[in-house]
Design a protein around this motif. Sequence first.
Motif, PDB file in Angstrom:
ATOM      1  N   PRO A  40       0.840  -1.207   0.000  1.00 57.16           N
ATOM      2  CA  PRO A  40       0.000   0.000   0.000  1.00 57.16           C
ATOM      3  C   PRO A  40       0.871   1.252   0.000  1.00 57.16           C
ATOM      4  CG  PRO A  40      -0.714  -1.545   1.690  1.00 57.16           C
ATOM      5  CD  PRO A  40       0.595  -2.053   1.157  1.00 57.16           C
ATOM      6  N   LEU A  41       0.341   2.328  -0.550  1.00 54.63           N
ATOM      7  CA  LEU A  41       1.085   3.592  -0.571  1.00 54.63           C
ATOM      8  C   LEU A  41       1.241   4.122   0.848  1.00 54.63           C
ATOM      9  CD1 LEU A  41      -0.480   5.342  -3.675  1.00 54.63           C
ATOM     10  CD2 LEU A  41       1.695   4.142  -3.521  1.00 54.63           C
ATOM     11  N   ALA A  42       2.421   4.634   1.149  1.00 52.31           N
ATOM     12  CA  ALA A  42       2.721   5.116   2.492  1.00 52.31           C
ATOM     13  C   ALA A  42       2.197   6.521   2.756  1.00 52.31           C
ATOM     14  CB  ALA A  42       4.232   5.086   2.720  1.00 52.31           C
ATOM     15  N   VAL A  48      -1.458   1.344  -4.536  1.00 54.00           N
ATOM     16  CA  VAL A  48      -0.349   0.446  -4.217  1.00 54.00           C
ATOM     17  C   VAL A  48       0.857   0.786  -5.078  1.00 54.00           C
ATOM     18  CG1 VAL A  48      -1.827  -1.487  -3.545  1.00 54.00           C
ATOM     19  CG2 VAL A  48      -1.064  -1.312  -5.902  1.00 54.00           C
ATOM     20  N   GLU A  49       2.010   0.359  -4.602  1.00 54.56           N
ATOM     21  CA  GLU A  49       3.226   0.430  -5.391  1.00 54.56           C
ATOM     22  C   GLU A  49       3.618  -1.002  -5.730  1.00 54.56           C
ATOM     23  OE1 GLU A  49       7.879   1.888  -5.217  1.00 54.56           O
ATOM     24  OE2 GLU A  49       6.579   2.275  -3.511  1.00 54.56           O
ATOM     25  N   ARG A  91     -11.681   2.857 -11.035  1.00 60.02           N
ATOM     26  CA  ARG A  91     -10.717   3.142 -12.104  1.00 60.02           C
ATOM     27  C   ARG A  91      -9.418   3.622 -11.475  1.00 60.02           C
ATOM     28  NH1 ARG A  91     -13.329   7.349 -16.029  1.00 60.02           N
ATOM     29  NH2 ARG A  91     -13.661   8.402 -14.058  1.00 60.02           N
ATOM     30  N   VAL A  92      -8.296   3.306 -12.141  1.00 61.65           N
ATOM     31  CA  VAL A  92      -6.996   3.670 -11.583  1.00 61.65           C
ATOM     32  C   VAL A  92      -6.103   4.340 -12.626  1.00 61.65           C
ATOM     33  CG1 VAL A  92      -6.952   1.881  -9.809  1.00 61.65           C
ATOM     34  CG2 VAL A  92      -6.045   1.376 -12.077  1.00 61.65           C
ATOM     35  N   VAL A 103       0.094   2.578  -8.604  1.00 63.96           N
ATOM     36  CA  VAL A 103      -1.321   2.490  -8.949  1.00 63.96           C
ATOM     37  C   VAL A 103      -2.093   3.351  -7.962  1.00 63.96           C
ATOM     38  CG1 VAL A 103      -3.282   0.936  -9.239  1.00 63.96           C
ATOM     39  CG2 VAL A 103      -0.978   0.119  -9.752  1.00 63.96           C
ATOM     40  N   THR A 104      -2.796   4.379  -8.462  1.00 60.93           N
ATOM     41  CA  THR A 104      -3.575   5.263  -7.594  1.00 60.93           C
ATOM     42  C   THR A 104      -4.990   5.421  -8.152  1.00 60.93           C
ATOM     43  OG1 THR A 104      -2.766   7.201  -8.789  1.00 60.93           O
ATOM     44  CG2 THR A 104      -1.608   6.605  -6.768  1.00 60.93           C
TER      45      THR A 104
END
Length: 129
Positions: A40-42, A48-49, A91-92, A103-104
């Motif tokens: 997950p993004l910090a 996610v990365e 959607r990302v 991915v955001t």
Amino acid sequence: MLQISYMGIGSKGSAKRLYIQGLRLEDAKFSIGQRYDFKPLADGRKGVEIFVSDTAKRKVSRKKRRNSDVYVPVMDIFSEDFGRALEGVERVRVVYFDGRAVVTEHHEDRSRNAAIASLVQNLKAGVVT
């Protein structure tokens, strides 16, 4: 930054699913057989990365191009952890870098969700009738 892609999130059973294929993966150093993982993004954003990791369980698969002997790399990411990191996202935006992809949540979805949350808050406060 190498490339940006916009795509939809699917599902497999109850888990969210992201399917990425093609040369954009090769350009970002995700080659067939390469191991990768995600986290997950910090920074608190939904997303996610995805990164190259020699010790990861996941592996970049391959898919044969139609009417050709050429194979292209494929990532098929689905899990409960992936779903939690992208809760409520349909959607990302995928930004590719060397050896990683971020991915955001799609910016239009993020804006729409913020507007809806603001409307609900204003309705509860009696500001809007």
